[in-house]
Motif scaffolding. Sequence first.
Motif, mmCIF file in Angstrom:
data_model
loop_
_atom_site.group_PDB
_atom_site.id
_atom_site.type_symbol
_atom_site.label_atom_id
_atom_site.label_comp_id
_atom_site.label_asym_id
_atom_site.label_seq_id
_atom_site.Cartn_x
_atom_site.Cartn_y
_atom_site.Cartn_z
ATOM 1 N N LEU A 230 0.813 -1.219 0.032
ATOM 2 C CA LEU A 230 -0.095 -0.085 -0.050
ATOM 3 C C LEU A 230 0.810 1.375 -0.151
ATOM 4 C CD1 LEU A 230 -2.558 1.358 0.160
ATOM 5 C CD2 LEU A 230 -2.608 0.982 2.732
ATOM 6 N N LYS B 24 -6.095 5.775 -7.809
ATOM 7 C CA LYS B 24 -5.826 5.208 -6.556
ATOM 8 C C LYS B 24 -6.080 6.208 -5.130
ATOM 9 C CE LYS B 24 -1.962 2.523 -8.346
ATOM 10 N NZ LYS B 24 -1.984 3.080 -9.780
ATOM 11 N N LEU C 68 -6.710 4.323 -2.050
ATOM 12 C CA LEU C 68 -5.578 3.839 -1.349
ATOM 13 C C LEU C 68 -5.056 4.905 -0.615
ATOM 14 C CD1 LEU C 68 -4.191 1.659 -4.039
ATOM 15 C CD2 LEU C 68 -4.939 0.836 -1.759
ATOM 16 N N ALA D 278 -7.929 -1.509 -3.198
ATOM 17 C CA ALA D 278 -8.231 -0.416 -2.408
ATOM 18 C C ALA D 278 -9.634 -0.467 -1.538
ATOM 19 C CB ALA D 278 -8.728 0.981 -3.566
#
Length: 599
Positions: free
Chosen positions: A309, A377, A380, A425
């Motif tokens: 991550l 993203k 995330l 995610a």
Amino acid sequence: MMGKPNPNPEEEKSLREELLGPILLGERIIKLAQEAESSKVDCAELARKVQVVCDNLRSVVRVVSGSQCGVNERPIRRIVGEVSKNLERTVALVRKCKKHGGVLRQVFSMTSTGDFRKVWNLLESSSGDMEWLLSIFESKGSNVSLPPIASNDPILAWVWTFIYTLQLGQPKDRAEAATELGSLARDNDRTKFIILEEGGVLPLLKLLKEGSSPDAQVAASNALVNITTNQDRVVAFLVDSHAVPTLVQVLGDSPMRVRVSVANLVSAMAEQCVVAREEFVRANVTRPLVSLLSMDTVLADPMAGRASLHSLVLNLSNAGDATSDGSSRGSSHHRRDREREVESPELRYHVKVCCAKALWKLSKGCLLTFKKITETKGLLCLAKIIESETGELQLNCLMAVMEIAAVAESNADLRRAAFKRTAPAPKAVLDQLLRVVKEETNPALQIPAIKAIGSLARNFSGKDPQVLAPLVAQLGNRDVDVASEAAIALGKFVCQENYNYGDHSKAIVEELDGIPKLMSLLQINHRQQVHGLKLLCFLAINVGNSKVLEQERVLGTLERLARPVQSQHPELKDLFAKAIHHLTLYQPGAQLHRQPLGL
């Protein structure tokens, strides 16, 4: 024109035409005064004063014609309009001093010293207004005196002065003028309206865009934040004036302290107007916001063959330094790197806080923001911040996730596509939401996490106790608001709109020992007691044959609380009746001992 756009610009005179009218009227007055047959001395005095006014009007024409950058026309038009009225009064008086035939007409055309004094005072005011205007132009806005036209409303003169300083002054003076406008606008809606009406918004936007100095940009942006707060008209005006692309550009390529103020402006505009949210997203504001939010993220926990991550977020941060077409910003990129080297950690943290808040406000009820964040993203990044940060930054990211989940709740297709449990995610986000619910003790953090999980309730399978368990545990939270939010969220798991409502209900009642905690919550006489009752009704309807419900005397509790609650919530009458009916079917002797509820 720098003021508010005229809805019918073709009907509005040009400023030069508007100035020409009173000049011609003044010349006519001078001629009439020369032809006066009575009160010649008074008429001559008026003519001299009118000449001064006309000379000043011509000077204003020269300033307007010679200005290369354009000046705010609103004050000029206001003053010229008042001058024209006073000249009309003057011409009417001077006409009476011409020779008229007949005794009766002469009687009606007689003038007095008082008439001349009134008109003289009006011309004095007009002269004072014109001289103030010219002094503003000459001093480039640094004059802080009060023109006669604004004697009863000094705010108007101050606003005019600061706007002219924004347009004509030196960089330092312009920054100070922006600061003063922002101070005037703070907590005063009338002043905000005046600044908009008098043409102050666009000069502030121009100052922000020019980037003449960071101090000026920060002052302009902060002023716009104050002016837009609780002012939908100002936000709409900025959107209509194509301010959004400018703000996105400044946010993406400015010193950090400027980005803080611009991110705050994005938040203020997004909070008030869904159109503004959509325009910002179309202009790709999420790119600089997410990029700034993810800066300083280091590569940690290296994993063999898999991107962690941390690394995904780090890659996002590097990608954020590219333009929307994917090209590198070159020297701009290196300049920002040099700036970052001398910025304090406190400033960099503050930038993240403001960017997270902007994402939060942009996400509220906005499908475009939802798509932009979930298709990139962005989720995330938010998950990483929730995991690694604390305080206001963590809270703002949780609020953003809460709003994103709320949008997902209303769109089944998008919810299933964007929040697949197997995708990195959504899994990262859910893990952090559950961690916050279980481990945090601050209600301000727990509540948005609980709400987000509740919004996603229909995404979870019927055999998912690891999601339900933290929510059930919070039914016993000492903070009533947290416990009530847990009841609301669980209600979304067990309502019949949820395909897996039966399995969820059995898990809460039989496996997670949820009924005792819920019954304790219902003992608290609180305005939010209704949420616990709704959850209890859903459980009674779905698993009414459970011995747990009989042991905890759920039927008696519903009968006791339903009547007072339904008086305030009549829409729940049928739900209460159905729940009580189900329980009476499964509990031996209930029909014999219960009293009619009168539902």
